[in-house]
Scaffold this motif. Structure first.
Motif, mmCIF file in Angstrom:
data_model
loop_
_atom_site.group_PDB
_atom_site.id
_atom_site.type_symbol
_atom_site.label_atom_id
_atom_site.label_comp_id
_atom_site.label_asym_id
_atom_site.label_seq_id
_atom_site.Cartn_x
_atom_site.Cartn_y
_atom_site.Cartn_z
ATOM 1 N N UNK A 130 0.923 -1.405 -0.096
ATOM 2 C CA UNK A 130 -0.162 0.077 -0.223
ATOM 3 C C UNK A 130 0.964 1.292 0.098
ATOM 4 N N UNK A 182 3.691 1.631 -1.323
ATOM 5 C CA UNK A 182 4.236 1.700 -2.583
ATOM 6 C C UNK A 182 3.334 2.148 -3.591
ATOM 7 N N UNK A 183 2.114 1.729 -3.472
ATOM 8 C CA UNK A 183 1.034 2.293 -4.319
ATOM 9 C C UNK A 183 0.798 3.940 -4.138
ATOM 10 N N UNK A 184 0.762 3.849 -2.864
ATOM 11 C CA UNK A 184 0.465 5.470 -2.466
ATOM 12 C C UNK A 184 1.647 6.424 -2.970
ATOM 13 N N UNK A 185 2.804 5.715 -2.763
ATOM 14 C CA UNK A 185 4.148 6.526 -3.166
ATOM 15 C C UNK A 185 3.949 6.915 -4.800
ATOM 16 N N UNK A 186 3.403 5.599 -5.693
ATOM 17 C CA UNK A 186 3.269 5.788 -7.093
ATOM 18 C C UNK A 186 2.115 6.814 -7.366
ATOM 19 N N UNK A 187 1.264 6.996 -6.580
ATOM 20 C CA UNK A 187 0.282 7.889 -6.759
ATOM 21 C C UNK A 187 0.520 9.272 -6.697
ATOM 22 N N UNK A 215 3.702 10.435 -6.964
ATOM 23 C CA UNK A 215 4.587 10.731 -7.909
ATOM 24 C C UNK A 215 3.952 11.265 -9.025
ATOM 25 N N UNK A 216 2.913 10.344 -9.494
ATOM 26 C CA UNK A 216 2.095 10.727 -10.726
ATOM 27 C C UNK A 216 1.226 12.031 -10.456
ATOM 28 N N UNK A 272 -6.647 -3.825 -3.966
ATOM 29 C CA UNK A 272 -5.553 -3.043 -4.403
ATOM 30 C C UNK A 272 -5.934 -2.713 -5.983
ATOM 31 N N UNK A 316 -5.973 5.719 -6.732
ATOM 32 C CA UNK A 316 -4.598 6.605 -6.593
ATOM 33 C C UNK A 316 -3.906 7.101 -7.570
ATOM 34 N N UNK A 317 -3.432 6.051 -8.292
ATOM 35 C CA UNK A 317 -2.671 6.520 -9.738
ATOM 36 C C UNK A 317 -3.339 7.155 -10.622
ATOM 37 N N UNK A 325 2.397 -1.354 -13.050
ATOM 38 C CA UNK A 325 2.360 -1.509 -11.513
ATOM 39 C C UNK A 325 2.032 -2.931 -11.057
ATOM 40 N N UNK A 338 10.010 -2.032 -4.573
ATOM 41 C CA UNK A 338 9.107 -1.016 -4.397
ATOM 42 C C UNK A 338 9.597 0.212 -5.207
ATOM 43 N N UNK A 376 7.917 2.032 -8.291
ATOM 44 C CA UNK A 376 7.504 3.702 -8.275
ATOM 45 C C UNK A 376 8.093 4.283 -9.435
ATOM 46 N N UNK A 404 6.549 3.815 -12.722
ATOM 47 C CA UNK A 404 5.047 4.314 -12.831
ATOM 48 C C UNK A 404 5.663 5.938 -13.401
ATOM 49 N N UNK A 405 6.654 6.532 -12.416
ATOM 50 C CA UNK A 405 6.914 7.791 -12.851
ATOM 51 C C UNK A 405 7.507 7.768 -14.522
ATOM 52 N N UNK A 415 4.569 8.151 -16.577
ATOM 53 C CA UNK A 415 3.777 9.113 -16.349
ATOM 54 C C UNK A 415 4.370 10.599 -16.785
#
Lengths: 104, 232
Positions: free
Chosen positions: A3, A5-10, A12-13, B42, B49-50, B59, B69, B73, B76-77, B80
């Protein structure tokens, strides 16, 4: 951990979306920059288009008997003739389905 | 003179044609998320979230492949990073807005909303309420993306993989640039970016997206210099 990791990716985006809008001020873009930026879709979208058409599921070049290539050509022709986004996509999908279900 | 809600509705309607492939993409993402074993929470939370389809798929793949991780990340960066350029274009039209508006509109900024609303923002800049068009297109895509992800989660394995609906993804992006393919300069940019992406597809972190964009933009810069020289 997943979670976080997912929030960090979010985050960043979001920052990639937000930073330029927040930082660049009015009229700070030169004529040159504007012309360059008008090419952005042509420079970025092919990075998604080409591999999805020309590569197989394992990331290897697939040029023989690849129905996606012919379907994409038909989509481009349909796009030129119709100047319509939906018609372009459906021409591509319909010819793809014809090729994989009927022809092959 | 249009009202705020009329402009919002116009944004909503203008983006609808672009959502026809987005909906199946969202369903596919939901199905794939479940098939990869992400679970419903998830899978859905990623869309919330993304909120960027191709990077969500990467991802999910990396997560189930056991990537670190940091790799997830960064991937994704990288995928995007194109939003930086969209933001740079839109900033010119949004800079007078409050930080609250900038935060909201940034979250809703996608390929399709950008493609739909940047032209409207450019030609209706002086009205002061043209950003409602971006809110309309962005929110509509967001809603459809969440709904289609949910549907995909529920459909699970029911959607036959044999339909090959993921092919709608390149077709969508193709339809967005197809009118530019007739112009030689754009065609050269498209080919250089596309060939780099194809032949460097296996670069680490899926960084081929950024590499291809960089090469494409370099070719674009060359043509820009020519255009400026001709206009002088």
């Amino acid at each position: 951990m997943t979670w976080i990791t997912l929030i960090s990716a979010g985050i960043i985006t979001f920052l990639l979306r937000f930073s330029m809008i927040a930082l660049i001020k009015e009229n700070s873009l030169s004529e040159k920059t504007k012309i360059v930026l008008s090419y952005v879709p042509s420079a970025v979208f092919p990075a998604i288009i080409f591999p999805a058409i020309f590569l197989d599921n394992s990331g290897l070049l697939d040029l023989e008997n690849n129905p996606k290539i012919l379907a994409s050509i038909i989509a481009i022709i349909a796009g030129f003739m119709s100047k319509n986004i939906i018609a372009t996509i459906f021409a591509g999908l319909a010819s793809y389905w014809f090729l994989i279900f009927v022809y092959y | 003179m249009k009202t705020k809600s009329q402009i919002f509705i116009k944004g909503l309607l203008d983006v609808l044609p672009l959502l026809i492939p987005v909906f199946p993409f969202g369903v596919i993402y939901g199905v794939i998320g479940m098939e990869l074993g992400l679970g419903p929470y998830l899978t859905f939370a990623s869309s919330f979230i993304i909120f960027a389809g191709s990077s969500q798929l990467v991802f999910a793949q990396l997560l189930t492949a056991g990537a670190s991780p940091l790799v997830m990340i960064s991937s994704v960066a990288v995928i995007n990073a194109r939003h930086l350029l969209y933001g740079a274009v839109l900033s010119e039209y949004l800079n007078k807005l409050s930080i609250f508006w900038k935060l909201i509109l940034s979250y809703f900024m996608t390929d399709q909303a950008f493609a739909t609303s940047s032209k409207f923002l450019k030609s209706n800049q002086e009205t002061g309420i043209s950003h409602y068009h971006l809110l309309g297109s962005g929110f509509t895509l967001w809603f459809i993306w969440q709904a289609s992800t949910l549907l995909g989660i529920f459909l699970g394995a029911i959607v036959p993989e044999q339909l090959g609906l993921t092919f709608a993804i390149p077709l969508t992006f193709l339809s967005l640039i197809v009118s530019d393919l007739k112009k030689l300069d754009h065609l050269m940019v498209v080919l250089s970016s596309g060939l780099v992406a194809t032949f460097f597809y296996n670069t680490p972190l899926k960084s081929y997206v950024l590499l291809a964009a960089f090469v494409g933009m370099s070719v674009a810069y060359f043509f820009t210099l020519r255009i400026i020289k001709e206009n002088k």
